[in-house]
Design a protein around this motif. Structure first.
Motif, mmCIF file in Angstrom:
data_model
loop_
_atom_site.group_PDB
_atom_site.id
_atom_site.type_symbol
_atom_site.label_atom_id
_atom_site.label_comp_id
_atom_site.label_asym_id
_atom_site.label_seq_id
_atom_site.Cartn_x
_atom_site.Cartn_y
_atom_site.Cartn_z
ATOM 1 N N ASP A 69 -40.075 23.448 -96.161
ATOM 2 C CA ASP A 69 -39.303 22.381 -95.214
ATOM 3 C C ASP A 69 -37.823 22.187 -95.530
ATOM 4 O OD1 ASP A 69 -39.871 21.230 -97.443
ATOM 5 O OD2 ASP A 69 -40.843 19.061 -96.584
ATOM 6 N N TRP A 70 -37.394 23.038 -96.543
ATOM 7 C CA TRP A 70 -36.189 22.631 -96.998
ATOM 8 C C TRP A 70 -35.078 23.380 -95.929
ATOM 9 C CZ3 TRP A 70 -34.877 20.784 -102.207
ATOM 10 C CH2 TRP A 70 -33.382 20.701 -102.382
ATOM 11 N N PRO A 173 -28.799 16.101 -89.621
ATOM 12 C CA PRO A 173 -29.206 15.080 -90.289
ATOM 13 C C PRO A 173 -30.428 15.416 -91.324
ATOM 14 C CG PRO A 173 -29.985 15.317 -87.960
ATOM 15 C CD PRO A 173 -28.958 16.263 -88.239
ATOM 16 N N ASN A 174 -30.958 16.380 -91.214
ATOM 17 C CA ASN A 174 -31.994 16.739 -92.206
ATOM 18 C C ASN A 174 -31.444 17.732 -93.281
ATOM 19 O OD1 ASN A 174 -33.910 15.644 -90.411
ATOM 20 N ND2 ASN A 174 -33.899 17.262 -89.207
ATOM 21 N N TYR A 175 -30.088 17.866 -93.328
ATOM 22 C CA TYR A 175 -29.605 18.636 -94.431
ATOM 23 C C TYR A 175 -30.222 18.289 -95.751
ATOM 24 C CZ TYR A 175 -26.016 21.069 -97.432
ATOM 25 O OH TYR A 175 -25.368 21.646 -98.311
#
Length: 345
Positions: A69-70, A173-175
């Protein structure tokens, strides 16, 4: 240790001249790299070398892996964006210039090539066997400026061209950042702060060169533990060769090269002054002496008369010469008298 070799550096491959490359290594681990006796790099082999002499204290954990999930994408396409209604992806990049008009001297109906008016059918041409004769074609002299044939409007950039639409990029936003494996202690770590103390004496020099440039030659390699010895060798060999190459040019460029070289190597001016003064001093010492004139030598070289020449008595042999001269005169007189008598008879 000091390693010096005449070579060409990466930035001077194409100038066709000789160059002096010097590597200075000190016992404290510091180093200095010079090209033509000018420093181009320096540092410490314990801190500024890659790979380093001492291995790192920590290494990447070979068993670590990036989580599924990275998210390492810093920017992503804006999912809320949509293509505008007036966005025409099919619009051409260039269009015809509607404001352009055909030049007045343009000849639309004039062919670019015409039959050669100077050509004539050969006398032995047989129409039945050779077919209908046609004159060879030549370029139309009326079209020399390229103003013949169908005229088309020139192309100009299309102001309505936008190309393929793509959504703008926004911050993710998920960086999660740049992933790197975690560090662990290096099982093979060691630290040698004085690597020179454990090195064997250097007895050879190896050169590894990766280049596509041909005709690169190496010569005059010196390996010494004295910086002054290397400098003295450079002064007695490479400096002279470099100066000769500088002077081998022609015109103002050679003079400019020499002045630049002399500015970087002030010893050149010392050599020039010495070359001028030494011969002059040698002349004064050997030929001028103490300023006294050798009168005897002067007389011998110039046959200059001396004041007592008139008072000197006759030298031995002078009387015989006078007697011979008188006898010659008497003989001439007798011949003249005989000729006169013959004329009277």
């Amino acid at each position: 240790a000091v390693v010096s070799t005449q070579s060409t550096g990466k930035e001077i491959f194409s100038d066709g001249k000789s160059h002096l490359v010097t590597l200075v290594l000190d016992y404290d681990g510091s180093f200095e790299m010079l090209v033509d006796q000018s420093t181009v790099n320096s540092g410490n082999i314990l801190e500024n070398m890659t790979p380093s002499i001492n291995p790192p204290s920590e290494i990447d954990d070979p068993s670590d892996s990036k989580p599924e999930d990275w998210d390492d994408k810093e920017k992503i396409p804006d999912p809320m964006a949509s293509k505008p209604d007036d966005w025409d992806e099919e619009a051409p990049k260039f269009i015809a210039d509607e404001a352009a008009v055909m030049p007045d001297d343009w000849l639309e109906n004039e062919p670019e090539v015409i039959p050669d008016p100077a050509a004539a059918q050969p006398e032995d041409w047989d129409t039945e066997e050779d077919g209908e004769w046609e004159a060879p074609t030549i370029e139309n002299p009326k079209c020399a400026s390229g103003n013949c044939g169908p005229w088309t409007r020139p192309q100009i950039p299309n102001p309505a061209f936008k190309g393929k639409w793509a959504p703008p990029m926004i911050e993710n936003p998920n960086y999660s950042g740049v992933w790197a494996p975690k560090k662990i202690a290096n099982p093979g770590f060691f630290e040698d702060k004085t690597p020179f103390a454990n090195l064997m004496p250097i007895t050879a020099v190896g050169l590894e060169l990766w280049t596509m440039t041909k005709d690169i030659m190496f010569d005059n390699i010196i390996l010494t533990d004295s910086r002054s010895t290397a400098d003295d060798w450079a002064a007695s060999s490479w400096n002279k060769k470099a100066l000769k190459e500088q002077m081998a040019g022609s015109g103002e460029g050679a003079l400019q090269d020499f002045l630049v070289y002399a500015k970087e190597n002030p010893w050149v001016w010392v050599a020039i002054v010495a070359a001028i003064i030494f011969p002059f001093g040698l002349y004064l010492t050997c030929f001028r002496g103490n300023g006294e004139v050798d009168e005897v030598g002067e007389v011998k070289k110039t046959d200059k008369p001396t004041p007592d020449d008139e008072d000197m008595p006759g030298l031995e042999g002078d009387e015989d010469e006078e007697a011979e001269a008188e006898a010659d005169e008497e003989e001439v007189k007798e011949v003249e008298e005989e000729e006169e008598e013959e004329e009277e008879e």
